[in-house]
Design an enzyme around this catalytic site. Structure first.
Site, PDB file in Angstrom:
ATOM      1  CE  LYS A  87      44.194  36.466  54.830  1.00 39.02           C
ATOM      2  NZ  LYS A  87      43.944  37.562  53.892  1.00 39.02           N
TER       3      LYS A  87
HETATM    4  C1  E4P Z   1      44.416  36.523  50.659  1.00 43.57           C
HETATM    5  O1  E4P Z   1      43.612  36.385  51.554  1.00 43.57           O
HETATM    6  C2  E4P Z   1      44.990  37.797  50.251  1.00 43.57           C
HETATM    7  O2  E4P Z   1      44.208  38.826  50.789  1.00 43.57           O
HETATM    8  C3  E4P Z   1      44.992  38.040  48.768  1.00 43.57           C
HETATM    9  O3  E4P Z   1      44.274  37.045  48.061  1.00 43.57           O
HETATM   10  C4  E4P Z   1      46.303  38.386  48.192  1.00 43.57           C
HETATM   11  O4  E4P Z   1      46.111  38.705  46.843  1.00 43.57           O
HETATM   12  P1  E4P Z   1      47.158  39.563  45.986  1.00 43.57           P
HETATM   13  O5  E4P Z   1      48.291  38.668  45.628  1.00 43.57           O
HETATM   14  O6  E4P Z   1      46.368  39.976  44.784  1.00 43.57           O
HETATM   15  O7  E4P Z   1      47.579  40.706  46.860  1.00 43.57           O
END
Ligand code: E4P
Length: 218
Positions: A87
């Site tokens: 990522k």
């Molecule tokens: C994406 O991969 C992130 O981990 C996540 O969806 C972020 O979500 P949030 O806005 O609830 O922190």
């Protein structure tokens, strides 16, 4: 549409996996910290534990922000398990690194993505997935679902292979809207996935069926 769970909590990952509908897991440094997983060694061990639980792609986030650092970290993470997806943040050095990983056959998830322009760049670089954060857009009065629709449309007409992984899901309606919009994947907290099960008429109907069945057994 594939279902990923957005958590580093092993019990929740197990619970979603036991439903039989789980295709993968996404994590991020904040989700790790929420579970009390800190320090490089513990975080790496946790990724392996997740990979051993779920047969599907598991996103592991780099914390470097320079090309060399992202590449070094990403190659180390990718070597942990065949299901690891690296990522990478949506920054200039990240795009360069995604291009590099793509040429090496390493899967990537371009994260912290908030616009169609960013989605085009990530696809050009060869990202396996992009993660538009729709909930965080909604939080600041932008329409997150509209962005998912726009990216899906662009990817379709341009023939990009990159998969749209709708992230930052806040509720079950987001999941349904993402399916309507043609997202390839959603990543969601467990509670929003479980909320899809719920309908009051299902509960009332089941209660009545069971009561009627039991009348015959008296
Ligand atoms: C994406 O991969 C992130 O981990 C996540 O969806 C972020 O979500 P949030 O806005 O609830 O922190």
């Amino acid at each position: 549409m594939k279902f990923f769970i957005d958590t580093a909590n092993l019990n929740q990952i197990k619970e979603a996996n036991d439903l039989g509908i789980l295709d993968g897991v996404t994590t991020n440094p904040s989700l790790m910290a929420k579970e009390g997983i800190t320090g490089a060694e513990n975080i790496i061990k946790h990724y392996v534990d997740i990979c051993n639980l779920v047969d599907g792609d598991v996103s592991a986030e780099v914390i470097s922000t320079d090309f060399a650092g992202i590449v070094r970290e990403g190659e180390m993470l990718a070597a942990l398990h065949k299901n690891i997806v690296v990522k990478v943040p949506m920054i200039k050095e990240g795009i360069k690194a995604i291009k590099y990983f793509s040429s090496k056959g390493i899967k990537t998830n371009c994260t912290l993505l908030f616009s169609a322009g960013q989605a085009i760049l990530a696809a050009k670089a060869g990202a396996t997935y992009i993660s538009p954060f729709l909930g965080r857009l909604d939080d600041i009065s932008y329409d997150g679902i509209q962005l998912i629709e726009q990216i899906v449309h662009i990817y379709n007409i341009q023939g990009y292979d990159t998969q749209v992984l709708a992230a930052s899901i806040r509720n079950p309606v987001h999941i349904v809207k993402c399916a309507e919009a043609g997202a390839d994947v959603i990543t969601s907290p467990l509670d929003s996935i479980l909320a899809l099960l719920k309908h009051p008429l299902t509960d009332i109907g089941l209660e009545k069926f069971l009561a009627d069945y039991n009348k015959g057994n008296k």
